[in-house]
Design a protein around this motif. Structure first.
Motif, PDB file in Angstrom:
ATOM      1  N   CYS A  56       0.828  -1.214   0.000  1.00 34.15           N
ATOM      2  CA  CYS A  56       0.000   0.000   0.000  1.00 34.15           C
ATOM      3  C   CYS A  56       0.858   1.258   0.000  1.00 34.15           C
ATOM      4  O   CYS A  56       0.576   2.218  -0.726  1.00 34.15           O
ATOM      5  CB  CYS A  56      -0.936   0.007   1.213  1.00 34.15           C
ATOM      6  SG  CYS A  56      -2.302  -1.169   1.127  1.00 34.15           S
ATOM      7  N   ASP A  60       1.085   4.189  -2.804  1.00 34.32           N
ATOM      8  CA  ASP A  60       0.929   5.608  -2.473  1.00 34.32           C
ATOM      9  C   ASP A  60       2.097   6.436  -3.002  1.00 34.32           C
ATOM     10  O   ASP A  60       1.911   7.573  -3.447  1.00 34.32           O
ATOM     11  CB  ASP A  60       0.846   5.794  -0.953  1.00 34.32           C
ATOM     12  CG  ASP A  60      -0.493   5.393  -0.364  1.00 34.32           C
ATOM     13  OD1 ASP A  60      -1.498   5.390  -1.105  1.00 34.32           O
ATOM     14  OD2 ASP A  60      -0.527   5.088   0.847  1.00 34.32           O
ATOM     15  N   ARG A  61       3.291   5.869  -2.950  1.00 40.72           N
ATOM     16  CA  ARG A  61       4.496   6.600  -3.379  1.00 40.72           C
ATOM     17  C   ARG A  61       4.678   6.584  -4.896  1.00 40.72           C
ATOM     18  O   ARG A  61       5.615   7.181  -5.416  1.00 40.72           O
ATOM     19  CB  ARG A  61       5.751   5.997  -2.730  1.00 40.72           C
ATOM     20  CG  ARG A  61       5.746   5.922  -1.221  1.00 40.72           C
ATOM     21  CD  ARG A  61       5.894   7.279  -0.560  1.00 40.72           C
ATOM     22  NE  ARG A  61       6.115   7.148   0.869  1.00 40.72           N
ATOM     23  CZ  ARG A  61       5.152   7.012   1.789  1.00 40.72           C
ATOM     24  NH1 ARG A  61       3.886   7.003   1.383  1.00 40.72           N
ATOM     25  NH2 ARG A  61       5.432   6.907   3.071  1.00 40.72           N
ATOM     26  N   ARG A 210      -6.540   4.297  10.410  1.00 41.99           N
ATOM     27  CA  ARG A 210      -6.639   4.439   8.950  1.00 41.99           C
ATOM     28  C   ARG A 210      -5.343   4.901   8.300  1.00 41.99           C
ATOM     29  O   ARG A 210      -5.312   5.811   7.470  1.00 41.99           O
ATOM     30  CB  ARG A 210      -7.785   5.382   8.590  1.00 41.99           C
ATOM     31  CG  ARG A 210      -9.140   4.924   9.114  1.00 41.99           C
ATOM     32  CD  ARG A 210     -10.243   5.867   8.708  1.00 41.99           C
ATOM     33  NE  ARG A 210     -11.551   5.348   9.127  1.00 41.99           N
ATOM     34  CZ  ARG A 210     -12.715   5.896   8.799  1.00 41.99           C
ATOM     35  NH1 ARG A 210     -12.722   6.994   8.041  1.00 41.99           N
ATOM     36  NH2 ARG A 210     -13.847   5.376   9.212  1.00 41.99           N
ATOM     37  N   GLY A 211      -4.259   4.258   8.719  1.00 35.55           N
ATOM     38  CA  GLY A 211      -2.963   4.529   8.106  1.00 35.55           C
ATOM     39  C   GLY A 211      -2.158   5.622   8.773  1.00 35.55           C
ATOM     40  O   GLY A 211      -1.051   5.930   8.323  1.00 35.55           O
ATOM     41  N   ARG A 212      -2.687   6.183   9.835  1.00 37.15           N
ATOM     42  CA  ARG A 212      -1.990   7.274  10.532  1.00 37.15           C
ATOM     43  C   ARG A 212      -1.386   6.762  11.832  1.00 37.15           C
ATOM     44  O   ARG A 212      -2.010   6.001  12.565  1.00 37.15           O
ATOM     45  CB  ARG A 212      -2.961   8.416  10.828  1.00 37.15           C
ATOM     46  CG  ARG A 212      -2.283   9.686  11.342  1.00 37.15           C
ATOM     47  CD  ARG A 212      -3.285  10.835  11.481  1.00 37.15           C
ATOM     48  NE  ARG A 212      -2.645  12.081  11.798  1.00 37.15           N
ATOM     49  CZ  ARG A 212      -2.094  12.899  10.916  1.00 37.15           C
ATOM     50  NH1 ARG A 212      -2.127  12.579   9.640  1.00 37.15           N
ATOM     51  NH2 ARG A 212      -1.516  14.014  11.286  1.00 37.15           N
ATOM     52  N   GLN A 217       0.944  10.266   8.379  1.00 38.01           N
ATOM     53  CA  GLN A 217       0.068   9.418   7.582  1.00 38.01           C
ATOM     54  C   GLN A 217       0.970   8.480   6.785  1.00 38.01           C
ATOM     55  O   GLN A 217       1.428   8.799   5.695  1.00 38.01           O
ATOM     56  CB  GLN A 217      -0.805  10.261   6.650  1.00 38.01           C
ATOM     57  CG  GLN A 217      -1.929   9.500   5.978  1.00 38.01           C
ATOM     58  CD  GLN A 217      -3.095   9.222   6.912  1.00 38.01           C
ATOM     59  OE1 GLN A 217      -3.463  10.062   7.730  1.00 38.01           O
ATOM     60  NE2 GLN A 217      -3.678   8.037   6.797  1.00 38.01           N
ATOM     61  N   ILE A 219       0.270   5.379   5.559  1.00 34.60           N
ATOM     62  CA  ILE A 219      -0.492   4.805   4.451  1.00 34.60           C
ATOM     63  C   ILE A 219      -1.667   5.739   4.202  1.00 34.60           C
ATOM     64  O   ILE A 219      -2.311   6.197   5.155  1.00 34.60           O
ATOM     65  CB  ILE A 219      -1.025   3.396   4.784  1.00 34.60           C
ATOM     66  CG1 ILE A 219       0.102   2.484   5.264  1.00 34.60           C
ATOM     67  CG2 ILE A 219      -1.747   2.785   3.601  1.00 34.60           C
ATOM     68  CD1 ILE A 219      -0.387   1.138   5.801  1.00 34.60           C
ATOM     69  N   SER A 220      -1.955   6.052   2.963  1.00 28.82           N
ATOM     70  CA  SER A 220      -3.093   6.930   2.703  1.00 28.82           C
ATOM     71  C   SER A 220      -4.363   6.280   3.254  1.00 28.82           C
ATOM     72  O   SER A 220      -4.493   5.051   3.276  1.00 28.82           O
ATOM     73  CB  SER A 220      -3.256   7.180   1.199  1.00 28.82           C
ATOM     74  OG  SER A 220      -3.669   5.997   0.535  1.00 28.82           O
ATOM     75  N   GLU A 221      -5.271   7.104   3.718  1.00 24.46           N
ATOM     76  CA  GLU A 221      -6.519   6.569   4.268  1.00 24.46           C
ATOM     77  C   GLU A 221      -7.249   5.719   3.236  1.00 24.46           C
ATOM     78  O   GLU A 221      -7.812   4.671   3.560  1.00 24.46           O
ATOM     79  CB  GLU A 221      -7.417   7.718   4.741  1.00 24.46           C
ATOM     80  CG  GLU A 221      -8.699   7.257   5.389  1.00 24.46           C
ATOM     81  CD  GLU A 221      -9.491   8.388   6.011  1.00 24.46           C
ATOM     82  OE1 GLU A 221     -10.730   8.273   6.067  1.00 24.46           O
ATOM     83  OE2 GLU A 221      -8.878   9.390   6.439  1.00 24.46           O
ATOM     84  N   ARG A 222      -7.208   6.148   2.003  1.00 26.34           N
ATOM     85  CA  ARG A 222      -7.880   5.400   0.936  1.00 26.34           C
ATOM     86  C   ARG A 222      -7.315   3.994   0.804  1.00 26.34           C
ATOM     87  O   ARG A 222      -8.067   3.014   0.740  1.00 26.34           O
ATOM     88  CB  ARG A 222      -7.734   6.142  -0.401  1.00 26.34           C
ATOM     89  CG  ARG A 222      -8.408   5.445  -1.581  1.00 26.34           C
ATOM     90  CD  ARG A 222      -8.199   6.228  -2.865  1.00 26.34           C
ATOM     91  NE  ARG A 222      -6.825   6.115  -3.360  1.00 26.34           N
ATOM     92  CZ  ARG A 222      -6.423   5.145  -4.192  1.00 26.34           C
ATOM     93  NH1 ARG A 222      -7.271   4.222  -4.607  1.00 26.34           N
ATOM     94  NH2 ARG A 222      -5.171   5.106  -4.612  1.00 26.34           N
ATOM     95  N   GLN A 223      -5.992   3.875   0.787  1.00 24.88           N
ATOM     96  CA  GLN A 223      -5.384   2.555   0.642  1.00 24.88           C
ATOM     97  C   GLN A 223      -5.568   1.707   1.890  1.00 24.88           C
ATOM     98  O   GLN A 223      -5.825   0.499   1.796  1.00 24.88           O
ATOM     99  CB  GLN A 223      -3.891   2.689   0.332  1.00 24.88           C
ATOM    100  CG  GLN A 223      -3.558   3.284  -1.020  1.00 24.88           C
ATOM    101  CD  GLN A 223      -3.762   2.302  -2.171  1.00 24.88           C
ATOM    102  OE1 GLN A 223      -4.573   1.380  -2.091  1.00 24.88           O
ATOM    103  NE2 GLN A 223      -3.049   2.513  -3.252  1.00 24.88           N
TER     104      GLN A 223
END
Length: 316
Positions: A56, A60-61, A210-212, A217, A219-223
């Protein structure tokens, strides 16, 4: 939530550890002995969920493409395979273990032991025949996890463990770990990681938020949310569903009285009693670890039979 009877119940099981946090605050902490807090131990297939987090992060990167990308972009061998279905395998199929490869982890054709005895694990997995069209059925397969670790290392230009140090372990404060590799030096995607119980708790809290983690952050919240959404029904005898190298399920209290609580959860699961449970609705993370030999293990589902009822119980 009522944890008043949990101490005696957990102690009687002689687990290596049981940690429960709510909103980042420890509300229950059990270790068989005090030295365990500082000792790394095998988390077995919980490694798969850690790998999912790294995938994930790489997406994101921009280091990895979207999940619908064909795996053949990384393994051209799939393009020349006599079975054209292999060309349809995507990254998401690997993440959800729906690649369709003929595989029996243990028992039957013993795919996993055969892979670990081969000279080239990635080539072994890619050479397996197809049993289903991709996406139709979930078949538990540590081989596809090895493919994902190979893809990650190649895309990031560094070993999987080094990428973890920079992008996940470091930010989570994980300073002690061990991670096995295959004969080509690719870190094992399906198992082989050693961590401390507290590190597993931090990992679970990352997903609860949520990724935070803290102010970052990772991992992005979406991922983060996408990766733990039920993707396909788990193959028997497993229950619930499978996501991106995470398991998902629902707990509902049983009995004559109205249910004190019903909640969804997702979890990382490793052989021998290694678990990280995340219960978003209750803002809770649970870590269970064990190290007993097979004949000495408790024949029960500790989370569903002991911990979850305590979490769901009303205190009024």
């Amino acid at each position: 939530m009522n944890l008043s009877h949990l101490t005696s119940a957990i102690a009687s099981l002689d687990l290596r550890s049981c940690l429960i946090s709510r909103d980042g605050r420890m509300v229950f902490e059990h270790y068989r002995n005090s030295s365990i807090t500082a000792e790394t131990a095998k988390v077995n297939s919980c490694t798969k969920s850690v790998l999912s987090a790294l995938i994930c992060i790489a997406m994101d990167r921009g280091l990895l493409p979207e999940p619908h990308t064909p795996a053949a972009e990384f393994f051209p061998k799939l393009l020349t395979d006599p079975d054209p279905r292999k060309r349809d395998i995507t990254l998401e199929h690997l993440l959800t273990m729906t690649a369709g490869l003929e595989w029996t982890e243990f028992g039957g054709i013993k795919s996993f032991p055969r892979m670990t005895r081969s000279e080239d694990w990635v080539d072994f997995v890619l050479s397996q025949p197809m049993a289903e069209s991709p996406g139709r059925k979930m078949e538990y397969n540590s081989g596809v996890s090895q493919l994902l670790s190979a893809i990650l290392a190649r895309s990031c230009g560094m070993p999987t463990a080094r990428f973890a140090e920079l992008e996940l372990f470091g930010p989570l404060g994980i300073e002690q770990y061990e991670w096995e590799s295959d004969p080509q030096g690719i870190h094992t995607g399906g198992y082989g990681l050693k961590l401390r119980p507290g590190d597993l708790l931090s990992f679970g809290q990352l997903y609860l938020h949520r990724g935070r983690f803290g102010e970052r952050q990772l991992i992005s919240e979406r991922q983060a949310l996408r990766s733990v959404q039920p993707a396909i029904a788990a193959s028997p005898p497993n229950r619930g569903c499978y996501a991106w190298h995470w398991w998902t399920d629902t707990f509902a209290e049983q009995g004559d009285e109205p249910a004190g609580g019903t909640f969804d959860y997702y979890y990382a699961r490793g052989y021998g009693g290694q678990f990280v449970y995340v219960v978003p609705e209750l803002r809770i993370v649970v870590v269970l670890t064990d190290d007993k030999r097979k004949r000495d293990r408790i024949p029960m589902h500790v989370f569903r039979e002991i911990v979850a009822p305590a979490l769901a119980a009303r205190t009024d």
